[in-house]
Design a protein around this motif. Structure first.
Motif, PDB file in Angstrom:
ATOM      1  N   LEU A 154       0.797  -1.226   0.000  1.00  0.00           N
ATOM      2  CA  LEU A 154       0.000   0.000   0.000  1.00  0.00           C
ATOM      3  C   LEU A 154       0.831   1.277   0.000  1.00  0.00           C
ATOM      4  N   THR A 155       2.022   1.244   0.512  1.00  0.00           N
ATOM      5  CA  THR A 155       2.805   2.476   0.584  1.00  0.00           C
ATOM      6  C   THR A 155       3.096   3.040  -0.795  1.00  0.00           C
ATOM      7  N   GLY A 156       3.242   2.189  -1.789  1.00  0.00           N
ATOM      8  CA  GLY A 156       3.539   2.668  -3.127  1.00  0.00           C
ATOM      9  C   GLY A 156       2.329   2.839  -4.015  1.00  0.00           C
ATOM     10  N   LEU A 157       1.138   2.592  -3.512  1.00  0.00           N
ATOM     11  CA  LEU A 157      -0.044   2.634  -4.358  1.00  0.00           C
ATOM     12  C   LEU A 157      -0.815   3.937  -4.280  1.00  0.00           C
ATOM     13  N   GLY A 158      -0.435   4.825  -3.422  1.00  0.00           N
ATOM     14  CA  GLY A 158      -1.096   6.123  -3.341  1.00  0.00           C
ATOM     15  C   GLY A 158      -2.404   6.067  -2.575  1.00  0.00           C
ATOM     16  N   ALA A 159      -3.110   7.187  -2.616  1.00  0.00           N
ATOM     17  CA  ALA A 159      -4.346   7.322  -1.849  1.00  0.00           C
ATOM     18  C   ALA A 159      -5.453   6.420  -2.386  1.00  0.00           C
ATOM     19  N   GLY A 160      -5.517   6.246  -3.707  1.00  0.00           N
ATOM     20  CA  GLY A 160      -6.560   5.401  -4.286  1.00  0.00           C
ATOM     21  C   GLY A 160      -6.463   3.965  -3.818  1.00  0.00           C
ATOM     22  N   GLY A 161      -5.253   3.446  -3.726  1.00  0.00           N
ATOM     23  CA  GLY A 161      -5.065   2.083  -3.249  1.00  0.00           C
ATOM     24  C   GLY A 161      -5.451   1.935  -1.792  1.00  0.00           C
ATOM     25  N   LYS A 162      -5.111   2.930  -0.998  1.00  0.00           N
ATOM     26  CA  LYS A 162      -5.462   2.867   0.430  1.00  0.00           C
ATOM     27  C   LYS A 162      -6.968   2.953   0.628  1.00  0.00           C
ATOM     28  N   VAL A 163      -7.629   3.821  -0.142  1.00  0.00           N
ATOM     29  CA  VAL A 163      -9.080   3.939  -0.032  1.00  0.00           C
ATOM     30  C   VAL A 163      -9.756   2.635  -0.450  1.00  0.00           C
ATOM     31  N   ALA A 164      -9.288   2.025  -1.532  1.00  0.00           N
ATOM     32  CA  ALA A 164      -9.868   0.757  -1.986  1.00  0.00           C
ATOM     33  C   ALA A 164      -9.660  -0.329  -0.942  1.00  0.00           C
ATOM     34  N   PHE A 165      -8.466  -0.393  -0.357  1.00  0.00           N
ATOM     35  CA  PHE A 165      -8.165  -1.420   0.639  1.00  0.00           C
ATOM     36  C   PHE A 165      -9.026  -1.253   1.882  1.00  0.00           C
ATOM     37  N   TYR A 166      -8.939  -0.086   2.491  1.00  0.00           N
ATOM     38  CA  TYR A 166      -9.674   0.123   3.742  1.00  0.00           C
ATOM     39  C   TYR A 166     -11.181   0.166   3.515  1.00  0.00           C
ATOM     40  N   GLY A 167     -11.615   0.710   2.390  1.00  0.00           N
ATOM     41  CA  GLY A 167     -13.047   0.738   2.087  1.00  0.00           C
ATOM     42  C   GLY A 167     -13.632  -0.651   1.952  1.00  0.00           C
ATOM     43  N   ALA A 168     -12.912  -1.537   1.260  1.00  0.00           N
ATOM     44  CA  ALA A 168     -13.395  -2.912   1.088  1.00  0.00           C
ATOM     45  C   ALA A 168     -13.449  -3.640   2.425  1.00  0.00           C
ATOM     46  N   LEU A 169     -12.432  -3.467   3.249  1.00  0.00           N
ATOM     47  CA  LEU A 169     -12.440  -4.150   4.550  1.00  0.00           C
ATOM     48  C   LEU A 169     -13.520  -3.611   5.472  1.00  0.00           C
ATOM     49  N   ILE A 170     -13.695  -2.299   5.481  1.00  0.00           N
ATOM     50  CA  ILE A 170     -14.731  -1.710   6.340  1.00  0.00           C
ATOM     51  C   ILE A 170     -16.113  -2.159   5.879  1.00  0.00           C
ATOM     52  N   TYR A 171     -16.340  -2.172   4.560  1.00  0.00           N
ATOM     53  CA  TYR A 171     -17.637  -2.620   4.054  1.00  0.00           C
ATOM     54  C   TYR A 171     -17.900  -4.079   4.420  1.00  0.00           C
ATOM     55  N   THR A 172     -16.874  -4.896   4.365  1.00  0.00           N
ATOM     56  CA  THR A 172     -17.045  -6.314   4.683  1.00  0.00           C
ATOM     57  C   THR A 172     -17.345  -6.517   6.161  1.00  0.00           C
ATOM     58  N   ILE A 173     -16.694  -5.765   7.018  1.00  0.00           N
ATOM     59  CA  ILE A 173     -16.860  -5.933   8.461  1.00  0.00           C
ATOM     60  C   ILE A 173     -18.104  -5.215   8.981  1.00  0.00           C
ATOM     61  N   PHE A 174     -18.447  -4.085   8.375  1.00  0.00           N
ATOM     62  CA  PHE A 174     -19.565  -3.266   8.842  1.00  0.00           C
ATOM     63  C   PHE A 174     -20.865  -4.066   8.760  1.00  0.00           C
ATOM     64  N   PRO A 175     -21.702  -4.018   9.804  1.00  0.00           N
ATOM     65  CA  PRO A 175     -22.902  -4.857   9.815  1.00  0.00           C
ATOM     66  C   PRO A 175     -24.006  -4.397   8.856  1.00  0.00           C
ATOM     67  N   VAL A 176     -23.977  -3.155   8.399  1.00  0.00           N
ATOM     68  CA  VAL A 176     -25.003  -2.666   7.475  1.00  0.00           C
ATOM     69  C   VAL A 176     -24.520  -2.900   6.052  1.00  0.00           C
ATOM     70  N   ASP A 177     -25.227  -3.754   5.314  1.00  0.00           N
ATOM     71  CA  ASP A 177     -24.853  -4.120   3.953  1.00  0.00           C
ATOM     72  C   ASP A 177     -26.034  -3.906   3.019  1.00  0.00           C
ATOM     73  N   VAL A 178     -25.761  -4.050   1.732  1.00  0.00           N
ATOM     74  CA  VAL A 178     -26.823  -4.008   0.740  1.00  0.00           C
ATOM     75  C   VAL A 178     -27.698  -5.253   0.881  1.00  0.00           C
ATOM     76  N   LEU A 179     -27.065  -6.394   1.064  1.00  0.00           N
ATOM     77  CA  LEU A 179     -27.765  -7.659   1.288  1.00  0.00           C
ATOM     78  C   LEU A 179     -27.533  -8.091   2.732  1.00  0.00           C
ATOM     79  N   PRO A 180     -28.462  -8.826   3.323  1.00  0.00           N
ATOM     80  CA  PRO A 180     -28.258  -9.280   4.706  1.00  0.00           C
ATOM     81  C   PRO A 180     -26.996 -10.129   4.842  1.00  0.00           C
ATOM     82  N   ASP A 181     -26.445 -10.175   6.039  1.00  0.00           N
ATOM     83  CA  ASP A 181     -25.160 -10.828   6.251  1.00  0.00           C
ATOM     84  C   ASP A 181     -25.105 -12.326   5.957  1.00  0.00           C
ATOM     85  N   PRO A 182     -26.148 -13.107   6.074  1.00  0.00           N
ATOM     86  CA  PRO A 182     -25.981 -14.507   5.665  1.00  0.00           C
ATOM     87  C   PRO A 182     -25.684 -14.653   4.169  1.00  0.00           C
ATOM     88  N   ILE A 183     -25.966 -13.611   3.389  1.00  0.00           N
ATOM     89  CA  ILE A 183     -25.677 -13.634   1.954  1.00  0.00           C
ATOM     90  C   ILE A 183     -24.466 -12.735   1.739  1.00  0.00           C
TER      91      ILE A 183
END
Length: 112
Positions: free
Chosen positions: A37-66
Motif C-alpha cells: 500500500l505504501t507505493g499505491l497512493g491514496a486510491g489504493g489505500k481507499v480501496a483497501f480500507y473501504g473494502a475491509l470496512i464494508y465487509t466488516i460493517f454490519p449494514v450491507d446491501v444484502l443481509p449478512d448470511p448472503i
C-alpha cells in the motif's frame, strides 16, 4: 417440516457457507496486498480500507448470511489493487530515457 423443506434448508446452508468461505478467501487476499500500500497512493489505500470496512460493517446491501455483495466489493478492490501493483512494477522496470507510454501501434503487439 416436509422433506422438501429440509432439502431447501440444507442447500441454503451450504450456499451460505460457500459464500462465507469465498468472502474470507477474498478478504485474506486483499489483506495480503496491504504490504504494497505504501507505493499505491491514496486510491489504493481507499480501496483497501473501504473494502475491509464494508465487509466488516454490519449494514450491507444484502443481509449478512448472503455474502455476495461483500465478495463483489472485495473482488473489485482486489482487481483494482492488482492493476495498481502492475502499473507500479511497470514504472519501476522502465529504463531511464524510455517513454512513459507506448505508441498506439505498439500496444496491440505487446505480450502481457
Amino acid at each position: 417440516m416436509s422433506r422438501q423443506a429440509w432439502v431447501l434448508v440444507v442447500i441454503a446452508g451450504i450456499l451460505a457457507i460457500a459464500t462465507l468461505v469465498g468472502a474470507v478467501v477474498l478478504a485474506v487476499r486483499v489483506v495480503r496486498t496491504r504490504r504494497m500500500l505504501t507505493g499505491l497512493g491514496a486510491g489504493g489505500k481507499v480501496a483497501f480500507y473501504g473494502a475491509l470496512i464494508y465487509t466488516i460493517f454490519p449494514v450491507d446491501v444484502l443481509p449478512d448470511p448472503i455474502y455476495l455483495d461483500d465478495m463483489g466489493v472485495l473482488a473489485a478492490a482486489l482487481i483494482y489493487l492488482t492493476r495498481l501493483v502492475h502499473k507500479r512494477r511497470a514504472v519501476g522496470r522502465r529504463l531511464p530515457g524510455q517513454p512513459d507510454a507506448l505508441p498506439e501501434g505498439d500496444r496491440a503487439r505487446r505480450v502481457p
